[in-house]
Design an enzyme around this catalytic site. Structure first.
Site, PDB file in Angstrom:
ATOM      1  N   SER A 110       0.849  -1.191   0.000  1.00 51.32           N
ATOM      2  CA  SER A 110       0.000   0.000   0.000  1.00 51.32           C
ATOM      3  C   SER A 110       0.885   1.240   0.000  1.00 51.32           C
ATOM      4  CB  SER A 110      -0.850  -0.010   1.267  1.00 51.32           C
ATOM      5  OG  SER A 110      -1.319   1.289   1.563  1.00 51.32           O
ATOM      6  N   SER A 111       0.356   2.339  -0.523  1.00 51.16           N
ATOM      7  CA  SER A 111       1.145   3.575  -0.562  1.00 51.16           C
ATOM      8  C   SER A 111       1.395   4.132   0.836  1.00 51.16           C
ATOM      9  CB  SER A 111       0.446   4.623  -1.432  1.00 51.16           C
ATOM     10  OG  SER A 111      -0.833   4.896  -0.920  1.00 51.16           O
ATOM     11  N   CYS A 112       0.705   3.610   1.858  1.00 51.23           N
ATOM     12  CA  CYS A 112       0.926   4.136   3.213  1.00 51.23           C
ATOM     13  C   CYS A 112       2.232   3.632   3.822  1.00 51.23           C
ATOM     14  CB  CYS A 112      -0.255   3.851   4.123  1.00 51.23           C
ATOM     15  SG  CYS A 112      -0.371   2.134   4.586  1.00 51.23           S
ATOM     16  N   TYR A 139      -0.468  -0.758  10.104  1.00 49.14           N
ATOM     17  CA  TYR A 139      -0.673  -1.422   8.806  1.00 49.14           C
ATOM     18  C   TYR A 139       0.585  -1.264   7.948  1.00 49.14           C
ATOM     19  CZ  TYR A 139      -3.011  -2.299   4.289  1.00 49.14           C
ATOM     20  OH  TYR A 139      -3.383  -2.783   3.062  1.00 49.14           O
ATOM     21  N   LYS A 143       3.049  -4.083   6.247  1.00 53.11           N
ATOM     22  CA  LYS A 143       3.275  -4.143   4.796  1.00 53.11           C
ATOM     23  C   LYS A 143       4.764  -3.987   4.458  1.00 53.11           C
ATOM     24  CE  LYS A 143      -0.794  -5.009   3.251  1.00 53.11           C
ATOM     25  NZ  LYS A 143      -1.025  -6.253   2.494  1.00 53.11           N
ATOM     26  N   HIS A 182     -12.916   2.979   3.291  1.00 47.55           N
ATOM     27  CA  HIS A 182     -12.073   4.047   2.765  1.00 47.55           C
ATOM     28  C   HIS A 182     -12.975   5.204   2.317  1.00 47.55           C
ATOM     29  CE1 HIS A 182      -9.103   0.700   2.372  1.00 47.55           C
ATOM     30  NE2 HIS A 182      -8.320   1.634   2.819  1.00 47.55           N
TER      31      HIS A 182
HETATM   32  O1  GFB Z   1      -9.537   6.564   2.445  1.00 50.46           O
HETATM   33  P1  GFB Z   1      -9.123   6.939   3.806  1.00 50.46           P
HETATM   34  O2  GFB Z   1      -9.917   6.356   4.921  1.00 50.46           O
HETATM   35  O3  GFB Z   1      -7.617   6.560   4.042  1.00 50.46           O
HETATM   36  O4  GFB Z   1      -9.226   8.539   3.984  1.00 50.46           O
HETATM   37  P2  GFB Z   1      -6.148   7.191   3.961  1.00 50.46           P
HETATM   38  C1  GFB Z   1      -8.682   9.420   3.047  1.00 50.46           C
HETATM   39  C2  GFB Z   1      -9.005  10.846   3.431  1.00 50.46           C
HETATM   40  O5  GFB Z   1     -10.413  11.052   3.280  1.00 50.46           O
HETATM   41  C3  GFB Z   1      -8.679  11.242   4.887  1.00 50.46           C
HETATM   42  C4  GFB Z   1     -10.937  11.708   4.428  1.00 50.46           C
HETATM   43  O6  GFB Z   1      -8.178  12.555   4.904  1.00 50.46           O
HETATM   44  C5  GFB Z   1     -10.051  11.191   5.559  1.00 50.46           C
HETATM   45  O7  GFB Z   1     -10.147  12.019   6.703  1.00 50.46           O
HETATM   46  N1  GFB Z   1     -12.371  11.428   4.567  1.00 50.46           N
HETATM   47  C6  GFB Z   1     -13.349  12.343   4.441  1.00 50.46           C
HETATM   48  C7  GFB Z   1     -12.934  10.240   4.850  1.00 50.46           C
HETATM   49  N2  GFB Z   1     -14.543  11.785   4.676  1.00 50.46           N
HETATM   50  C8  GFB Z   1     -14.310  10.466   4.931  1.00 50.46           C
HETATM   51  C9  GFB Z   1     -15.168   9.387   5.248  1.00 50.46           C
HETATM   52  O8  GFB Z   1     -16.388   9.512   5.364  1.00 50.46           O
HETATM   53  N3  GFB Z   1     -14.580   8.166   5.420  1.00 50.46           N
HETATM   54  C10 GFB Z   1     -13.223   7.989   5.304  1.00 50.46           C
HETATM   55  N4  GFB Z   1     -12.724   6.762   5.476  1.00 50.46           N
HETATM   56  N5  GFB Z   1     -12.393   9.030   5.040  1.00 50.46           N
HETATM   57  C11 GFB Z   1      -5.639   4.719   4.376  1.00 50.46           C
HETATM   58  C12 GFB Z   1      -4.862   3.932   5.380  1.00 50.46           C
HETATM   59  O9  GFB Z   1      -5.328   6.017   4.598  1.00 50.46           O
HETATM   60  O10 GFB Z   1      -5.256   4.451   3.051  1.00 50.46           O
HETATM   61  C13 GFB Z   1      -4.801   2.532   5.033  1.00 50.46           C
HETATM   62  O11 GFB Z   1      -5.393   4.175   6.669  1.00 50.46           O
HETATM   63  C14 GFB Z   1      -4.493   2.300   3.569  1.00 50.46           C
HETATM   64  O12 GFB Z   1      -3.855   1.916   5.838  1.00 50.46           O
HETATM   65  C15 GFB Z   1      -5.327   3.165   2.661  1.00 50.46           C
HETATM   66  O13 GFB Z   1      -3.132   2.506   3.325  1.00 50.46           O
HETATM   67  C16 GFB Z   1      -4.961   3.040   1.199  1.00 50.46           C
HETATM   68  O14 GFB Z   1      -5.750   7.422   2.541  1.00 50.46           O
HETATM   69  O15 GFB Z   1      -5.986   8.364   4.852  1.00 50.46           O
END
Ligand code: GFB
Length: 317
Positions: A110-112, A139, A143, A182
């Protein structure tokens, strides 16, 4: 010189997940026999069970797409599960694959894995150059261990194990649970619900300013099969689309594509996570692979698939 999947027994670990199921669909063109095992048939956290399954099935190639995954809140609130489950799954599979002489294995990361403040666009060489983003370091550590385990087997035993690091993915078979999903499926569901309820507002978590690069799972699966066939190297390979938007812009795109004209509210009690993670996918492009699904087309398609899921559920109740 490339690897040929034709006539091979190919295990897709995680075939019920979004990426695993996309890989299974994509492999239909490769003339191989796809092997799968459901969670009730095989607990990937159980080393003895994984060893026995590999001993019996003897795959030639493995796509390691099984993982405990989730969005920013799930990562932040279940660190033990994200670290332990992922370490167990990947170490069990990689070791079992080695023991039965699997010819080729592709590990999915993952890119994280990259530092929170990595130089953008992020090159593969940024790995371990700085501190991780705290919301998903658990995570990310798992990875990174998976990448290193593939490199270690490669270095010590000369086996062809490779790793691919996809950017933020979305698409068919995604998780729409608002607590664990996500951002893409969350926004699609929130806008659908707001429209159905006649609500005036939809809410995004955080400031809306973080930038994310999005790729459809079908494009990702195509890139992974491409790498299985065409790449053999120690270093992991970034799998990105180059299509970057802010979270606020993404919500605007989802609202427009859904025909929702209300207000977007920001819930700043929720974390933003990494400010930006745009990958440099020059290495993959240099090998000759390009994505084919635009962000707009992917959003339109995913919204329509989500509508179908909800409408099918409603009509069967
Ligand atoms: O997709 P996401 O949960 O993961 O959130 P990450 C991306 C961005 O969207 C963050 C915002 O800045 C969140 O605060 N966001 C806005 C929301 N509204 C929402 C919502 O309703 N739900 C969610 N989930 N986010 C993940 C990692 O990071 O990326 C994992 O935690 C993994 O480990 C994945 O690597 C690809 O991009 O921040």
């Amino acid at each position: 010189m490339g690897y040929n999947l034709s006539g091979k027994r190919v295990y897709v670990a995680g075939h019920r997940g979004m990426v695993g199921s996309a890989i299974v669909r994509r492999l239909a063109n490769e003339g191989c026999e796809v092997l799968t095992a459901t969670r009730s048939e095989l607990d990937l956290k159980n080393q003895a069970a994984v060893n026995a399954w590999f001993e019996k099935q003897k795959p030639d190639a493995v796509f390691l797409a099984a993982a405990k995954v989730g969005g920013i809140l799930a990562n932040d609130t279940m660190p033990a599960d994200f670290l332990y489950d992922n370490l167990m799954i990947e170490t069990n599979i990689i070791k079992a694959a080695f023991d039965v002489n699997v010819e080729k294995l592709l590990f999915l990361g993952s890119s994280c894995i990259y530092p929170k403040f990595a130089e953008q666009p992020i090159k593969e060489s940024e790995l371990l150059e700085g501190a991780l983003e705290p919301t998903n370091e658990w995570y990310a550590i798992a990875k990174i261990a998976g990448i290193k385990l593939c490199q270690a087997y490669r270095k010590q035993h000369g086996v062809d194990y490779i790793s691919a690091m996809p950017t933020n993915l979305y698409g068919t078979g995604d998780n729409y649970d608002l607590q664990s999903s996500h951002v893409m499926p969350a926004l699609i569901r929130k806008v659908y619900d707001a429209k159905s309820d006649g609500a005036k507002n939809v809410t995004i978590w955080g400031s809306g300013s973080p930038l994310r690069e999005f790729m459809h799972a079908d494009d990702c699966a195509d890139a992974l099969v491409f790498l299985m066939l065409n790449y053999s190297g120690h270093e992991h390979v970034n799998v990105g689309s180059g299509q970057e938007v802010s979270i606020l812009e993404l919500m605007q795109m989802v609202c427009d594509a859904s025909g929702f004209h209300g207000n977007i509210i920001k819930d700043t009690s929720k974390p933003d996570g990494t400010p930006r993670k745009l990958m440099d996918s020059g290495k993959l492009r240099g090998l000759g692979w390009l994505p084919s699904i635009t962000l707009q087309d992917g959003i339109d398609r995913t919204i329509s698939e989500f509508r179908n899921i909800v409408e099918t559920e409603t009509s069967s109740n």
